[in-house]
Motif scaffolding. Structure first.
Motif, mmCIF file in Angstrom:
data_model
loop_
_atom_site.group_PDB
_atom_site.id
_atom_site.type_symbol
_atom_site.label_atom_id
_atom_site.label_comp_id
_atom_site.label_asym_id
_atom_site.label_seq_id
_atom_site.Cartn_x
_atom_site.Cartn_y
_atom_site.Cartn_z
ATOM 1 N N TRP A 1 -7.906 17.299 3.555
ATOM 2 C CA TRP A 1 -8.248 15.922 3.229
ATOM 3 C C TRP A 1 -9.755 15.706 3.181
ATOM 4 O O TRP A 1 -10.230 14.839 2.423
ATOM 5 C CB TRP A 1 -7.576 14.969 4.209
ATOM 6 N N ARG B 1 -11.661 14.130 -0.117
ATOM 7 C CA ARG B 1 -12.724 13.126 -0.040
ATOM 8 C C ARG B 1 -13.918 13.532 -0.882
ATOM 9 O O ARG B 1 -14.585 12.692 -1.514
ATOM 10 C CB ARG B 1 -13.145 12.958 1.421
ATOM 11 N N ARG C 1 -7.617 7.058 -7.364
ATOM 12 C CA ARG C 1 -7.792 6.087 -6.294
ATOM 13 C C ARG C 1 -6.666 5.067 -6.402
ATOM 14 O O ARG C 1 -6.580 4.306 -7.363
ATOM 15 C CB ARG C 1 -9.156 5.410 -6.376
ATOM 16 N N LEU D 1 0.829 -1.204 0.000
ATOM 17 C CA LEU D 1 0.000 0.000 0.000
ATOM 18 C C LEU D 1 0.862 1.251 0.000
ATOM 19 O O LEU D 1 1.968 1.266 0.535
ATOM 20 C CB LEU D 1 -0.923 0.003 1.221
ATOM 21 N N ASP E 1 -5.863 2.791 -3.854
ATOM 22 C CA ASP E 1 -6.285 1.531 -3.261
ATOM 23 C C ASP E 1 -7.679 1.730 -2.669
ATOM 24 O O ASP E 1 -8.299 2.785 -2.865
ATOM 25 C CB ASP E 1 -5.278 1.008 -2.221
ATOM 26 N N ASP E 2 -8.163 0.758 -1.953
ATOM 27 C CA ASP E 2 -9.548 0.792 -1.477
ATOM 28 C C ASP E 2 -9.830 1.933 -0.512
ATOM 29 O O ASP E 2 -10.985 2.363 -0.368
ATOM 30 C CB ASP E 2 -9.917 -0.534 -0.805
ATOM 31 N N THR E 3 -8.799 2.423 0.167
ATOM 32 C CA THR E 3 -9.042 3.424 1.216
ATOM 33 C C THR E 3 -8.321 4.748 0.992
ATOM 34 O O THR E 3 -8.371 5.624 1.860
ATOM 35 C CB THR E 3 -8.618 2.871 2.590
ATOM 36 N N LEU E 4 -7.646 4.903 -0.142
ATOM 37 C CA LEU E 4 -6.875 6.133 -0.356
ATOM 38 C C LEU E 4 -7.092 6.683 -1.751
ATOM 39 O O LEU E 4 -6.944 5.972 -2.746
ATOM 40 C CB LEU E 4 -5.380 5.867 -0.129
ATOM 41 N N GLU E 5 -7.429 7.970 -1.795
ATOM 42 C CA GLU E 5 -7.571 8.703 -3.054
ATOM 43 C C GLU E 5 -6.720 9.950 -2.949
ATOM 44 O O GLU E 5 -6.701 10.621 -1.910
ATOM 45 C CB GLU E 5 -9.037 9.050 -3.289
ATOM 46 N N ARG F 1 0.274 6.187 4.098
ATOM 47 C CA ARG F 1 -0.908 6.961 4.458
ATOM 48 C C ARG F 1 -0.516 8.397 4.791
ATOM 49 O O ARG F 1 0.521 8.632 5.416
ATOM 50 C CB ARG F 1 -1.611 6.361 5.670
#
Length: 324
Positions: A208, A212, A309, A194, A311-315, A197
């Motif tokens: 941030w 989103r 995007r 990944l 990965d599933d949790t980060l854009e 973060r």
């Protein structure tokens, strides 16, 4: 001695002989390379431009250096610009000798076809001032024995440039590269880790939150209306702690950039371009350039904001280059 022991001894001796032969071959090749040490890489070189205030200003703006020593009637050039005055640009220098090209061709012929700059060392003897005429000589100072690195196996080549200003010694610049044969990949490629973060705190939470919602928000001081990026707890123009935000249009241009080749970082696949993008609103931010090959990124390239995007949790906000 048994037949098995004899076979093992024979195999061991064969491996030893092979290693010795390989080492001898490498030693002979290194002797050929060392013959270039002391040969000139450039003789009686002359900078294409005299030391000048516009170049100093551009350098200081790019570095964010606001020292008063680099402006005004008694200005000097930043010492680390020593190499900048001797660069040949895209057209190169006509005073470059053939020895350096011959050395690189010899390494290419041995399979060391890749190159990476590793480091430089500078010594300063006197400050350079606007109007100084810069001349230089360069010599191939050393070629290392064969070295094995994570990139591959090759040789470090060091050149030394002696720089003069109006005929007087001004400094020395040593530049080192690695000419190497790329290492073969080993085994299956592991799954990509990944991306790191972002560190989110009370000072940048609003930024941030905007990401989103697919908005690029810029802070604006409510006291003096100065825009600022990255986000800060107070205005760096008037020190006011009060602010609101404006949404960036997303249009911008590449102000500066670098192509990352090495070292590799987890979750990043070099080579890739990292740019300092100047937004239409006047502030600058660092981000990746997408939509164009890394080797087509140029200063002044128009770019447009998009959200990637990863990965599933980060854009993340990135900028797509507009190919000409």
């Amino acid at each position: 001695m048994t037949a098995g022991e004899t076979q093992t001894q024979t195999q061991t001796q064969t491996q030893t002989d092979t290693a010795t032969a390989t080492g001898t071959e490498a030693d002979r090749f290194h002797e050929r390379l060392k013959a270039f040490e002391g040969r000139p890489a450039a003789t009686a070189g002359r900078a294409k431009d005299a030391v000048n205030e516009p170049m100093i200003r551009h350098w200081c703006e790019a570095m964010g250096d606001t020292s008063p020593a680099y402006t005004g009637p008694d200005a000097i050039a930043p010492p680390t610009m020593l190499q900048a005055w001797t660069m040949g640009g895209l057209s190169g220098h006509t005073d470059r000798s053939s020895a350096y090209d011959e050395l690189l061709a010899l390494l290419d012929g041995a399979g060391c076809t890749s190159v990476v700059a590793t480091d430089c060392e500078q010594e300063y003897l006197r400050p350079l001032r606007p109007g100084d005429t810069v001349t230089f000589d360069a010599v191939i100072e050393s070629v290392s024995p064969r070295k094995t690195t994570k990139l591959g196996t090759g040789h470090f080549v060091t050149t030394r440039m002696d720089v003069r200003a109006n005929g007087a010694p001004a400094g020395t610049h040593r530049f080192r590269i690695l000419k190497y044969a790329p290492a073969a990949p080993r085994g299956p490629r592991p799954a990509a880790p990944l991306r790191p973060r972002p560190v989110i705190n009370r000072d940048n939470q609003g930024f941030w939150d905007g990401v989103r919602d697919h908005k690029l928000l810029i802070q604006r001081c409510t006291a003096c209306a100065t825009l600022r990026f990255p986000w800060l707890p107070g205005c760096n123009a008037c020190s006011s702690p009060d602010w609101d935000t404006v949404e960036a249009s997303g249009a911008g241009t590449v102000f500066s950039y670098v192509v990352m080749h090495h070292p590799p970082f987890p979750a990043f696949d070099p080579p890739y371009a990292v740019a300092l993008v100047e937004l239409a609103e006047g502030v600058r931010m660092t981000s990746n350039i997408t939509g164009v090959p890394y080797d087509k990124v140029r200063i002044g390239l128009p770019v447009q904001l998009e959200f990637l995007r990863v990965d599933d949790t980060l854009e993340l906000p990135v900028f797509r280059g507009e190919a000409g």
